[in-house]
Design an enzyme around this catalytic site. Structure first.
Site, PDB file in Angstrom:
ATOM      1  N   GLY A   9       0.832  -1.193   0.000  1.00 26.41           N
ATOM      2  CA  GLY A   9       0.000   0.000   0.000  1.00 26.41           C
ATOM      3  C   GLY A   9       0.865   1.240   0.000  1.00 26.41           C
ATOM      4  O   GLY A   9       2.017   1.207   0.440  1.00 26.41           O
ATOM      5  N   GLN A  34       3.239   9.839   1.079  1.00 24.72           N
ATOM      6  CA  GLN A  34       4.515   9.127   0.922  1.00 24.72           C
ATOM      7  C   GLN A  34       5.220   9.469  -0.385  1.00 24.72           C
ATOM      8  O   GLN A  34       6.394   9.166  -0.550  1.00 24.72           O
ATOM      9  CB  GLN A  34       4.298   7.610   0.983  1.00 24.72           C
ATOM     10  CG  GLN A  34       3.899   7.111   2.365  1.00 24.72           C
ATOM     11  CD  GLN A  34       3.724   5.610   2.362  1.00 24.72           C
ATOM     12  OE1 GLN A  34       2.679   5.110   1.973  1.00 24.72           O
ATOM     13  NE2 GLN A  34       4.748   4.894   2.772  1.00 24.72           N
ATOM     14  N   CYS A  72       6.852  -0.542   6.653  1.00 21.63           N
ATOM     15  CA  CYS A  72       6.390   0.646   5.927  1.00 21.63           C
ATOM     16  C   CYS A  72       7.449   1.031   4.900  1.00 21.63           C
ATOM     17  O   CYS A  72       8.632   1.024   5.219  1.00 21.63           O
ATOM     18  CB  CYS A  72       6.186   1.790   6.921  1.00 21.63           C
ATOM     19  SG  CYS A  72       5.719   3.348   6.155  1.00 21.63           S
ATOM     20  N   LEU A  73       7.023   1.378   3.690  1.00 23.53           N
ATOM     21  CA  LEU A  73       7.979   1.794   2.658  1.00 23.53           C
ATOM     22  C   LEU A  73       8.733   3.063   3.076  1.00 23.53           C
ATOM     23  O   LEU A  73       9.832   3.313   2.593  1.00 23.53           O
ATOM     24  CB  LEU A  73       7.264   2.053   1.329  1.00 23.53           C
ATOM     25  CG  LEU A  73       6.713   0.820   0.602  1.00 23.53           C
ATOM     26  CD1 LEU A  73       5.954   1.249  -0.650  1.00 23.53           C
ATOM     27  CD2 LEU A  73       7.830  -0.150   0.238  1.00 23.53           C
ATOM     28  N   HIS A  77      -3.112   1.405   8.412  1.00 22.76           N
ATOM     29  CA  HIS A  77      -1.764   1.945   8.190  1.00 22.76           C
ATOM     30  C   HIS A  77      -1.807   3.133   7.223  1.00 22.76           C
ATOM     31  O   HIS A  77      -1.200   4.175   7.465  1.00 22.76           O
ATOM     32  CB  HIS A  77      -0.877   0.816   7.637  1.00 22.76           C
ATOM     33  CG  HIS A  77       0.544   1.209   7.404  1.00 22.76           C
ATOM     34  ND1 HIS A  77       1.572   0.790   8.218  1.00 22.76           N
ATOM     35  CD2 HIS A  77       1.116   1.997   6.462  1.00 22.76           C
ATOM     36  CE1 HIS A  77       2.709   1.306   7.774  1.00 22.76           C
ATOM     37  NE2 HIS A  77       2.452   2.042   6.699  1.00 22.76           N
ATOM     38  N   GLU A  78      -2.564   2.981   6.120  1.00 22.28           N
ATOM     39  CA  GLU A  78      -2.630   4.067   5.129  1.00 22.28           C
ATOM     40  C   GLU A  78      -3.401   5.263   5.682  1.00 22.28           C
ATOM     41  O   GLU A  78      -3.034   6.416   5.437  1.00 22.28           O
ATOM     42  CB  GLU A  78      -3.271   3.578   3.824  1.00 22.28           C
ATOM     43  CG  GLU A  78      -2.578   2.386   3.159  1.00 22.28           C
ATOM     44  CD  GLU A  78      -1.071   2.519   3.042  1.00 22.28           C
ATOM     45  OE1 GLU A  78      -0.561   3.649   2.919  1.00 22.28           O
ATOM     46  OE2 GLU A  78      -0.378   1.478   3.086  1.00 22.28           O
ATOM     47  N   HIS A 134      -1.125   7.368   7.635  1.00 23.00           N
ATOM     48  CA  HIS A 134      -0.282   8.253   6.813  1.00 23.00           C
ATOM     49  C   HIS A 134      -1.020   9.552   6.478  1.00 23.00           C
ATOM     50  O   HIS A 134      -0.407  10.620   6.417  1.00 23.00           O
ATOM     51  CB  HIS A 134       0.107   7.560   5.506  1.00 23.00           C
ATOM     52  CG  HIS A 134       1.311   6.679   5.635  1.00 23.00           C
ATOM     53  ND1 HIS A 134       2.528   7.134   6.094  1.00 23.00           N
ATOM     54  CD2 HIS A 134       1.495   5.365   5.342  1.00 23.00           C
ATOM     55  CE1 HIS A 134       3.410   6.131   6.090  1.00 23.00           C
ATOM     56  NE2 HIS A 134       2.805   5.051   5.649  1.00 23.00           N
TER      57      HIS A 134
HETATM   58 ZN    ZN Z   1       3.603   3.201   5.513  1.00 24.16          ZN
END
Ligand code: ZN
Length: 182
Positions: free
Chosen positions: A46, A51, A91-92, A133-134, A137
């Site tokens: 995701g 991000q 997480c990216l 999680h998203e 963000h």
């Molecule tokens: Zn993340």
């Protein structure tokens, strides 16, 4: 289609609250397409707009499998949560690290898709985790905010040792010339 550089820990864009999307136009569709390219390239499950440095309330995702699910959710709202589930979450924007975090096991979210149609998705386990999680963000919340004080302190040190979280590292990455971590 193009791919973005994913912003990482230390970049101020990741701690800001994103704005509601007011126009679902061709620019937003292009943004979603480019975010998906970025997601597959990383690869990740995701990706939220902040991000990639865009302060809009939207995210894309792909867990594979279910073609009926929207790949992009705009202005998502968490309607209901239920249960508890611990999972090693990554997480990216905090590459290479993960922590066991307890979150609700099931969620119901609503929002809009890229056609402006209302979507309503009930999810559990991994998908429920991804949605939460998203959504985090979009509110400027990172994984580290879910850790207890001591673990967070250790995490910050690890990230600094990996070259993240300092103003210099952030500037380097924002210009796309930073080294990529595994
Ligand atoms: Zn993340």
């Amino acid at each position: 289609m193009a791919n973005y550089t994913v912003r990482v820990y230390g970049d101020p864009v990741l701690t800001q609250v994103a704005r509601e999307v007011t126009d679902i136009d061709h620019k937003l569709v292009k943004l979603a397409e480019d975010m998906l390219v970025t997601l597959y390239e990383e690869p990740g499950l995701g990706l939220a707009a902040p991000q990639v440095g865009v302060q809009k309330r939207m995210f894309v995702y792909d867990l594979g499998g279910d073609d009926d699910l929207p790949q992009c959710v705009i202005n998502p709202v968490l309607q209901e949560t239920d249960g508890e589930w611990e999972y090693a979450e990554g997480c990216l924007s905090v590459p290479g690290l993960s922590w066991d975090i307890i979150r609700p096991k099931r969620v119901h979210i609503t929002g809009l898709d890229l056609d402006g149609k209302e979507v309503s998705v009930e999810a559990d386990e991994l998908l429920a985790r991804l949605f939460q999680h998203e959504l985090d963000h979009l509110d400027g919340v990172l994984l580290l905010d879910h850790l207890d004080d001591e673990t967070r302190k250790e995490a910050r040190k690890t990230l600094r040792d990996l070259g993240m979280g300092t103003p210099e590292a952030t500037a380097r990455r924002a210009t796309g010339s930073g080294l990529r971590l595994p």
